[in-house]
Design a protein around this motif. Sequence first.
Motif, PDB file in Angstrom:
ATOM      1  N   ARG A   4      12.798 -27.278  29.973  1.00  0.00           N
ATOM      2  CA  ARG A   4      11.320 -27.547  29.553  1.00  0.00           C
ATOM      3  C   ARG A   4      11.009 -26.453  28.625  1.00  0.00           C
ATOM      4  N   ARG A   5      11.476 -25.147  28.837  1.00  0.00           N
ATOM      5  CA  ARG A   5      11.207 -24.177  28.077  1.00  0.00           C
ATOM      6  C   ARG A   5      11.869 -24.392  26.560  1.00  0.00           C
ATOM      7  N   LEU A   6      13.072 -25.013  26.475  1.00  0.00           N
ATOM      8  CA  LEU A   6      13.864 -25.346  25.424  1.00  0.00           C
ATOM      9  C   LEU A   6      12.740 -26.161  24.280  1.00  0.00           C
ATOM     10  N   LEU A   9      10.831 -23.860  22.118  1.00  0.00           N
ATOM     11  CA  LEU A   9      11.704 -23.056  21.192  1.00  0.00           C
ATOM     12  C   LEU A   9      12.061 -23.847  20.201  1.00  0.00           C
ATOM     13  N   LEU A  10      12.277 -25.264  20.382  1.00  0.00           N
ATOM     14  CA  LEU A  10      12.987 -26.321  19.510  1.00  0.00           C
ATOM     15  C   LEU A  10      11.580 -26.476  18.443  1.00  0.00           C
ATOM     16  N   ALA A  60      20.288 -15.496  17.092  1.00  0.00           N
ATOM     17  CA  ALA A  60      20.230 -16.162  18.468  1.00  0.00           C
ATOM     18  C   ALA A  60      19.306 -17.349  18.912  1.00  0.00           C
ATOM     19  N   GLY A  61      18.181 -17.139  18.535  1.00  0.00           N
ATOM     20  CA  GLY A  61      16.848 -18.143  18.718  1.00  0.00           C
ATOM     21  C   GLY A  61      17.336 -19.279  17.960  1.00  0.00           C
ATOM     22  N   ARG A  62      17.671 -19.091  16.887  1.00  0.00           N
ATOM     23  CA  ARG A  62      18.119 -20.268  15.915  1.00  0.00           C
ATOM     24  C   ARG A  62      19.264 -21.104  16.491  1.00  0.00           C
ATOM     25  N   ARG A  63      20.338 -20.372  16.903  1.00  0.00           N
ATOM     26  CA  ARG A  63      21.328 -20.998  17.666  1.00  0.00           C
ATOM     27  C   ARG A  63      21.089 -21.798  18.895  1.00  0.00           C
ATOM     28  N   HIS A  67      21.234 -25.805  19.830  1.00  0.00           N
ATOM     29  CA  HIS A  67      21.876 -26.549  21.001  1.00  0.00           C
ATOM     30  C   HIS A  67      20.395 -27.119  21.765  1.00  0.00           C
ATOM     31  N   ALA A  68      19.501 -26.583  21.758  1.00  0.00           N
ATOM     32  CA  ALA A  68      18.331 -27.458  22.281  1.00  0.00           C
ATOM     33  C   ALA A  68      18.188 -28.884  21.991  1.00  0.00           C
ATOM     34  N   VAL A  69      18.664 -29.220  20.793  1.00  0.00           N
ATOM     35  CA  VAL A  69      18.226 -30.669  20.198  1.00  0.00           C
ATOM     36  C   VAL A  69      19.319 -31.557  21.274  1.00  0.00           C
TER      37      VAL A  69
END
Length: 296
Positions: A4-6, A9-10, A60-63, A67-69
């Motif tokens: 859920r936290r992703l 970030l997304l 790292a946050g962008r990567r 992945h979150a998608v």
Amino acid sequence: MDTRRLRFLLELSRHGSMRAVADLLGTTTSTVSQQIAVLARETGVPLLEPDGRRVRLTPAGRRLAEHAVTILAAVEAARADLDPHAEPAGTVRVAGFATAVRRSLLPAAAALAAHHPRVELQISEYEPPEAFAALLADDIDLALTYDYELAPAGTDAAVEARPLWTAKWGLAVPAADAARVRGDGTVAVFGAFRDHGWIVNSRDSTDGDVVRRLAAMAGFEPRLTHRADTLELVEDLIATGPAPAVGLLPADRATRPGVTLLPLAGPDVRQRAFACTLRGREAWPPLALVLGLLAR
């Protein structure tokens, strides 16, 4: 890691500010900040860095956002598989050319509002090259694009293109010059206007490719004198432009006074519309729902 936290970030990667994320998800900026901080501790890497008075994602946050998608889509697909009657929910980002938005997407949006209110559309008007670039960058979930049978567009191996519809196009000319055509067929029509200027799209090269190919069949090199982004402007340039000009328009279009639309046949000029997604994403229930509505 709590998936859920992703989502926080997304959405931050998409919208650029915690305030925008908070407004979108119906929470507070403090909650957004706290959830991303917890996610950073769970992953063991910093996800944000200062950017003036704001913050931005680290590499790292962008990567992780990329992945979150896939992760969130897989979670939604798993839920749908376990409970196929669950109501889809989520925001589907769509970019497409104006005709496809009017003809295909707006009816789908009306159906969503009436029967699936938890699925939201975010719509942007893009020409095909812009839409493909946004899709490959994962800035959108669905691209509505077009090409012509006479000038097929290449597609990236990562993209799945689903046909939507085809439409015949004709050549729009000044009404006073329409009688100059001698003979039948597309080549005869093109040849009659070899001395005119030619209007092509200002944001996509596809129709220009068609014009050049058919002009070559008629034995001349077209002078591309104008570039227009809207069909209305194409008509205005033909009817009242500074010099005689012609351009392609949909064959079923009701044109303004001063413009005549001549049929093109043998070869026909057919525009083809597509719904494009990244391969493997179509199982995400909100996107699958939209694709199903577009296919009707």
